[in-house]
Design a protein around this motif. Structure first.
Motif, PDB file in Angstrom:
ATOM      1  N   ASP A 235       0.911  -1.600   0.248  1.00 26.46           N
ATOM      2  CA  ASP A 235       0.286  -0.202   0.145  1.00 26.46           C
ATOM      3  C   ASP A 235       1.279   0.955   0.068  1.00 26.46           C
ATOM      4  N   CYS A 236       0.358   2.537  -0.661  1.00 28.95           N
ATOM      5  CA  CYS A 236       1.864   3.750  -0.369  1.00 28.95           C
ATOM      6  C   CYS A 236       0.763   4.617   0.629  1.00 28.95           C
ATOM      7  N   PRO A 237       1.905   4.611   1.894  1.00 28.71           N
ATOM      8  CA  PRO A 237       1.899   5.420   3.055  1.00 28.71           C
ATOM      9  C   PRO A 237       2.142   6.888   3.045  1.00 28.71           C
ATOM     10  N   CYS A 238       1.426   6.803   1.991  1.00 24.03           N
ATOM     11  CA  CYS A 238       0.806   8.614   2.246  1.00 24.03           C
ATOM     12  C   CYS A 238      -0.500   8.610   1.447  1.00 24.03           C
ATOM     13  N   LYS A 239      -1.448   8.222   0.840  1.00 25.76           N
ATOM     14  CA  LYS A 239      -2.526   7.445   0.123  1.00 25.76           C
ATOM     15  C   LYS A 239      -2.018   8.246  -1.060  1.00 25.76           C
ATOM     16  N   HIS A 240      -1.824   8.467  -1.548  1.00 26.29           N
ATOM     17  CA  HIS A 240      -1.980   9.512  -2.955  1.00 26.29           C
ATOM     18  C   HIS A 240      -2.500   8.557  -3.545  1.00 26.29           C
ATOM     19  N   SER A 241      -3.714   9.493  -4.322  1.00 30.66           N
ATOM     20  CA  SER A 241      -4.480   9.684  -5.607  1.00 30.66           C
ATOM     21  C   SER A 241      -4.693  11.453  -6.202  1.00 30.66           C
ATOM     22  N   ILE A 242      -5.075  10.773  -7.880  1.00 32.18           N
ATOM     23  CA  ILE A 242      -4.951  12.380  -8.621  1.00 32.18           C
ATOM     24  C   ILE A 242      -6.530  10.928  -9.289  1.00 32.18           C
ATOM     25  N   ASN A 243      -7.151  12.536  -9.924  1.00 27.82           N
ATOM     26  CA  ASN A 243      -7.823  12.241 -11.234  1.00 27.82           C
ATOM     27  C   ASN A 243      -7.412  13.314 -12.452  1.00 27.82           C
ATOM     28  N   PRO A 244      -6.397  12.514 -12.966  1.00 30.81           N
ATOM     29  CA  PRO A 244      -6.152  13.360 -14.329  1.00 30.81           C
ATOM     30  C   PRO A 244      -7.282  13.665 -15.600  1.00 30.81           C
ATOM     31  N   TYR A 245      -8.609  13.321 -15.491  1.00 31.32           N
ATOM     32  CA  TYR A 245      -9.326  13.842 -15.757  1.00 31.32           C
ATOM     33  C   TYR A 245     -10.032  15.163 -15.606  1.00 31.32           C
ATOM     34  N   SER A 246      -9.520  15.814 -14.684  1.00 34.00           N
ATOM     35  CA  SER A 246     -10.317  16.357 -13.293  1.00 34.00           C
ATOM     36  C   SER A 246     -10.273  17.913 -14.248  1.00 34.00           C
ATOM     37  N   ASN A 247      -8.790  18.122 -14.135  1.00 30.72           N
ATOM     38  CA  ASN A 247      -8.253  19.603 -14.689  1.00 30.72           C
ATOM     39  C   ASN A 247      -6.975  19.434 -15.318  1.00 30.72           C
ATOM     40  N   ARG A 248      -6.563  20.181 -15.896  1.00 31.57           N
ATOM     41  CA  ARG A 248      -5.266  20.625 -16.699  1.00 31.57           C
ATOM     42  C   ARG A 248      -3.443  20.015 -15.643  1.00 31.57           C
ATOM     43  N   GLU A 249      -4.256  21.168 -14.946  1.00 30.62           N
ATOM     44  CA  GLU A 249      -3.443  20.743 -13.698  1.00 30.62           C
ATOM     45  C   GLU A 249      -3.190  19.126 -12.910  1.00 30.62           C
ATOM     46  N   SER A 250      -3.785  18.742 -13.110  1.00 29.97           N
ATOM     47  CA  SER A 250      -3.939  16.986 -12.287  1.00 29.97           C
ATOM     48  C   SER A 250      -3.084  16.027 -13.371  1.00 29.97           C
TER      49      SER A 250
END
Length: 333
Positions: A235-250
């Motif tokens: 597992d990821c110790p920092c709980k990283h998550s992302i939605n690249p569909y959400s906005n240009r920066e992501s």
């Protein structure tokens, strides 16, 4: 001698209501909380509201009074403040305008820097058109991209295909290290792998939220990706998550995430393939096993750049799977 009672703020993970509970020990607080929230004592546990850290007796004794805690029943989990944000998004996804306005008012009144950041992130995400797929519905997302990309999935699919093509190029480029007498056989295996990759469109579906059956191992149907953690943990110790569909920066930030080979491509898989071709001695190299290690989620983990460890993984190929019984129709000489 009994420990003095200390007050804490306690809540369950299913709602925002908080209760004041005093206890002198972790066990005592757990027992009172279970009675209050009508949860079974067996299998229940306490954790910090802020980050989900599960309490031990020694950790409990070090907590200051009025610490906010979450009581978890059997099978329940808590990921910290982000869990409240997730619940809010799920409950009000059909009322984005009202939620954004309410969040703005709270941000104006709230002084705590940490909660200001959470609310700012909430406004940022809800203000973007995450569900938009086509360029005409979210033009800002496509800024800086080639005009040939007409929808978000096509670009994310292309991004994944490019990574796979890069892996294939590395495998092909290793041929100079292969024993001269085995290079033709090595080229034959490269051709087989290339044909298979083409037949599955270079596994671009891994990053395509519309290909739900294939992408389910990496993302949700809404396009959220979670870091699967460093190679040496599950597992990821920092709980990283992302939605690249959400906005240009992501979308740009997602390009820094890695598809990490658990059994390393450069240090283990490709050299083992070259050695297998060299020493096959009439045996058939199980090229499909190497293909799985190089190009599929059997050996690839999606990880945030901070979780991508470039040190030696000290893992090797399964020696029992390097060769297979020769097939009359697909010999590689």
């Amino acid at each position: 001698m009994a420990e003095p009672l200390r007050p804490f703020r306690l809540r369950g993970c299913g709602g925002p209501q908080k209760f004041g509970v005093a206890a002198g020990s972790l066990r005592g607080l757990l027992r009172k909380g279970c009675r209050l929230l009508q949860l079974p004592l067996a299998g229940s546990r306490l954790c910090l509201y802020e980050d989900g850290t599960e309490l031990t007796e020694s950790y409990f004794r070090a907590l200051p009074p009025q610490t906010e805690l979450v009581l978890l029943g059997p099978g329940e989990s808590w990921r910290g403040c982000a869990s409240d944000i997730e619940r809010l998004l799920a409950a009000f996804c059909s009322q984005q305008g009202a939620v954004v306005e309410a969040a703005r008012r709270l941000l104006t009144d709230e002084r705590a820097p940490h909660r200001q950041k959470l609310l700012a992130d909430l406004i940022h995400n809800l203000s973007e058109n995450i569900l938009a797929e086509d360029k005409e519905d979210d033009k800002k997302w496509f800024e800086g991209l080639e005009s040939r990309f007409k929808n978000k999935s096509s670009y994310l699919r292309h991004s994944c295909e490019s990574r796979m093509r890069g892996y294939m190029k590395e495998v092909s480029g290793f041929i100079s290290n292969v024993h001269p007498a085995a290079r033709d056989a090595y080229r034959g295996i490269i051709d087989l792998m290339a044909d298979k990759l083409k037949s599955v469109k270079y596994n671009g579906c891994y990053f395509d939220r519309r290909e739900e059956e294939e992408a389910a191992r990496l993302c949700t149907a809404e396009g959220w990706f979670s870091c699967q953690g460093p190679f040496d943990r599950d597992d990821c110790p920092c709980k990283h998550s992302i939605n690249p569909y959400s906005n240009r920066e992501s979308r740009i930030l997602f390009s820094t995430w890695n598809l990490d080979h658990i059994i390393e491509k450069k240090r283990a898989v490709v050299p083992e393939l070259a050695e297998a071709v060299k020493t096959r001695d009439g045996r058939e190299v199980n090229w499909e096993y190497f293909y799985q290690l190089l190009f599929t989620l059997d050996n690839l983990k999606l990880v945030h750049i901070a979780c991508h460890k470039k040190t030696n993984h000290n893992l090797s190929c399964d020696k029992t799977r390097i060769y297979r019984k020769r097939k009359q129709t697909s010999e590689i000489s």
